[in-house]
Design a protein around this motif. Structure first.
Motif, PDB file in Angstrom:
ATOM      1  N   GLY A 120     -13.843 -10.121  -7.915  1.00  0.00           N
ATOM      2  CA  GLY A 120     -15.097  -9.443  -7.602  1.00  0.00           C
ATOM      3  C   GLY A 120     -15.001  -8.453  -6.465  1.00  0.00           C
ATOM      4  O   GLY A 120     -13.920  -8.075  -6.022  1.00  0.00           O
ATOM      5  N   ILE A 121     -16.175  -8.046  -6.030  1.00  0.00           N
ATOM      6  CA  ILE A 121     -16.309  -7.114  -4.921  1.00  0.00           C
ATOM      7  C   ILE A 121     -17.350  -7.677  -3.965  1.00  0.00           C
ATOM      8  O   ILE A 121     -18.097  -8.582  -4.314  1.00  0.00           O
ATOM      9  CB  ILE A 121     -16.725  -5.705  -5.398  1.00  0.00           C
ATOM     10  CG1 ILE A 121     -17.967  -5.794  -6.288  1.00  0.00           C
ATOM     11  CG2 ILE A 121     -15.588  -5.015  -6.105  1.00  0.00           C
ATOM     12  CD1 ILE A 121     -18.536  -4.455  -6.708  1.00  0.00           C
ATOM     13  N   THR A 122     -17.407  -7.115  -2.776  1.00  0.00           N
ATOM     14  CA  THR A 122     -18.403  -7.551  -1.798  1.00  0.00           C
ATOM     15  C   THR A 122     -19.491  -6.490  -1.670  1.00  0.00           C
ATOM     16  O   THR A 122     -19.310  -5.344  -2.098  1.00  0.00           O
ATOM     17  CB  THR A 122     -17.765  -7.771  -0.410  1.00  0.00           C
ATOM     18  OG1 THR A 122     -17.271  -6.517   0.069  1.00  0.00           O
ATOM     19  CG2 THR A 122     -16.648  -8.810  -0.467  1.00  0.00           C
ATOM     20  N   GLN A 123     -20.586  -6.891  -1.060  1.00  0.00           N
ATOM     21  CA  GLN A 123     -21.658  -5.932  -0.803  1.00  0.00           C
ATOM     22  C   GLN A 123     -21.155  -4.833   0.126  1.00  0.00           C
ATOM     23  O   GLN A 123     -21.506  -3.675  -0.027  1.00  0.00           O
ATOM     24  CB  GLN A 123     -22.871  -6.649  -0.187  1.00  0.00           C
ATOM     25  CG  GLN A 123     -24.102  -5.779  -0.109  1.00  0.00           C
ATOM     26  CD  GLN A 123     -24.545  -5.266  -1.472  1.00  0.00           C
ATOM     27  OE1 GLN A 123     -24.687  -6.019  -2.428  1.00  0.00           O
ATOM     28  NE2 GLN A 123     -24.767  -3.960  -1.571  1.00  0.00           N
ATOM     29  N   GLU A 124     -20.273  -5.192   1.038  1.00  0.00           N
ATOM     30  CA  GLU A 124     -19.673  -4.218   1.950  1.00  0.00           C
ATOM     31  C   GLU A 124     -18.849  -3.182   1.175  1.00  0.00           C
ATOM     32  O   GLU A 124     -18.862  -1.997   1.514  1.00  0.00           O
ATOM     33  CB  GLU A 124     -18.781  -4.941   2.959  1.00  0.00           C
ATOM     34  CG  GLU A 124     -18.220  -4.048   4.029  1.00  0.00           C
ATOM     35  CD  GLU A 124     -17.394  -4.830   5.036  1.00  0.00           C
ATOM     36  OE1 GLU A 124     -16.279  -4.359   5.346  1.00  0.00           O
ATOM     37  OE2 GLU A 124     -17.836  -5.892   5.489  1.00  0.00           O
ATOM     38  N   ASP A 125     -18.155  -3.625   0.134  1.00  0.00           N
ATOM     39  CA  ASP A 125     -17.392  -2.694  -0.703  1.00  0.00           C
ATOM     40  C   ASP A 125     -18.320  -1.656  -1.338  1.00  0.00           C
ATOM     41  O   ASP A 125     -18.019  -0.465  -1.367  1.00  0.00           O
ATOM     42  CB  ASP A 125     -16.649  -3.435  -1.819  1.00  0.00           C
ATOM     43  CG  ASP A 125     -15.487  -4.258  -1.331  1.00  0.00           C
ATOM     44  OD1 ASP A 125     -14.839  -3.869  -0.344  1.00  0.00           O
ATOM     45  OD2 ASP A 125     -15.222  -5.313  -1.949  1.00  0.00           O
ATOM     46  N   ILE A 126     -19.439  -2.134  -1.840  1.00  0.00           N
ATOM     47  CA  ILE A 126     -20.399  -1.239  -2.515  1.00  0.00           C
ATOM     48  C   ILE A 126     -20.999  -0.259  -1.512  1.00  0.00           C
ATOM     49  O   ILE A 126     -21.003   0.947  -1.734  1.00  0.00           O
ATOM     50  CB  ILE A 126     -21.505  -2.061  -3.219  1.00  0.00           C
ATOM     51  CG1 ILE A 126     -20.892  -2.916  -4.332  1.00  0.00           C
ATOM     52  CG2 ILE A 126     -22.598  -1.133  -3.762  1.00  0.00           C
ATOM     53  CD1 ILE A 126     -21.840  -3.955  -4.906  1.00  0.00           C
ATOM     54  N   THR A 127     -21.494  -0.802  -0.400  1.00  0.00           N
ATOM     55  CA  THR A 127     -22.131   0.029   0.623  1.00  0.00           C
ATOM     56  C   THR A 127     -21.177   1.073   1.173  1.00  0.00           C
ATOM     57  O   THR A 127     -21.557   2.240   1.339  1.00  0.00           O
ATOM     58  CB  THR A 127     -22.655  -0.857   1.777  1.00  0.00           C
ATOM     59  OG1 THR A 127     -23.537  -1.843   1.229  1.00  0.00           O
ATOM     60  CG2 THR A 127     -23.387  -0.041   2.811  1.00  0.00           C
ATOM     61  N   GLY A 128     -19.934   0.676   1.420  1.00  0.00           N
ATOM     62  CA  GLY A 128     -18.947   1.592   1.981  1.00  0.00           C
ATOM     63  C   GLY A 128     -18.167   2.388   0.962  1.00  0.00           C
ATOM     64  O   GLY A 128     -17.296   3.176   1.325  1.00  0.00           O
TER      65      GLY A 128
END
Length: 165
Positions: A120-128
């Motif tokens: 998966g990915i993190t919310q931080e990955d999406i935001t950044g």
């Protein structure tokens, strides 16, 4: 598919741990841990990659350990041995990984991509809009296009490309 429970998770603060993924692969396919000495001959390449990632992340190399998982080649896992599969001399289907760096490798492209999706990915990955996020989107799309969401033992779920469905 074995990784549905992971793929359905909303992005949070952390990636799915490899220990959870290994547990699922063991339950689904009878995978077993590989002793360090049995991790395929490309182990040196794994070590170099892990060392580079550790350096980038500021992690001490001494504490890092590459682990391996062997997946038996059976009727259920036969799809992993098709296409982009590089068998070892003994026909070993494997996943190599390092938990702290997030490094992973497999001799089956399909398995590699399924593990990538499961992590998966993190919310931080999406935001950044991180490299991890862009990689996840690119290779996730490639997985669904190439394998049609068809995991080991599943029916072909691909939607016909030339219809209006």
């Amino acid at each position: 598919m074995w990784f549905d429970c992971f793929a359905a998770r909303l992005p949070g603060k952390e990636y799915t741990p490899f220990s959870e993924i290994c547990k699922q692969l063991k339950a689904e396919y009878g995978a077993e841990y590989l002793e360090e000495s049995r991790i395929p001959s490309i182990k040196m390449m794994h070590q170099v990659n892990v060392a580079n990632i550790a350096k980038e992340k500021g992690l001490p190399e001494k504490e890092l350990q590459i682990r391996g998982l062997s997946i038996p080649v059976t009727e259920k896992t036969f799809c992993y041995t098709q296409g982009d599969f590089t068998p070892e001399r003994d026909g070993l289907l494997y996943l190599a990984y390092e938990e702290r760096t997030g490094y992973q490798s497999s001799n089956s492209n399909q398995l590699f991509l399924e593990v990538l999706i499961a992590r998966g990915i993190t919310q931080e990955d999406i935001t950044g809009n991180t490299e991890r996020f862009r990689t996840y989107r690119k290779w996730g799309a490639y997985y669904w296009e190439t394998y049609g969401g068809k995991a080991a033992g599943d029916i072909d779920r691909r939607k016909p490309v030339d219809t209006d469905e």
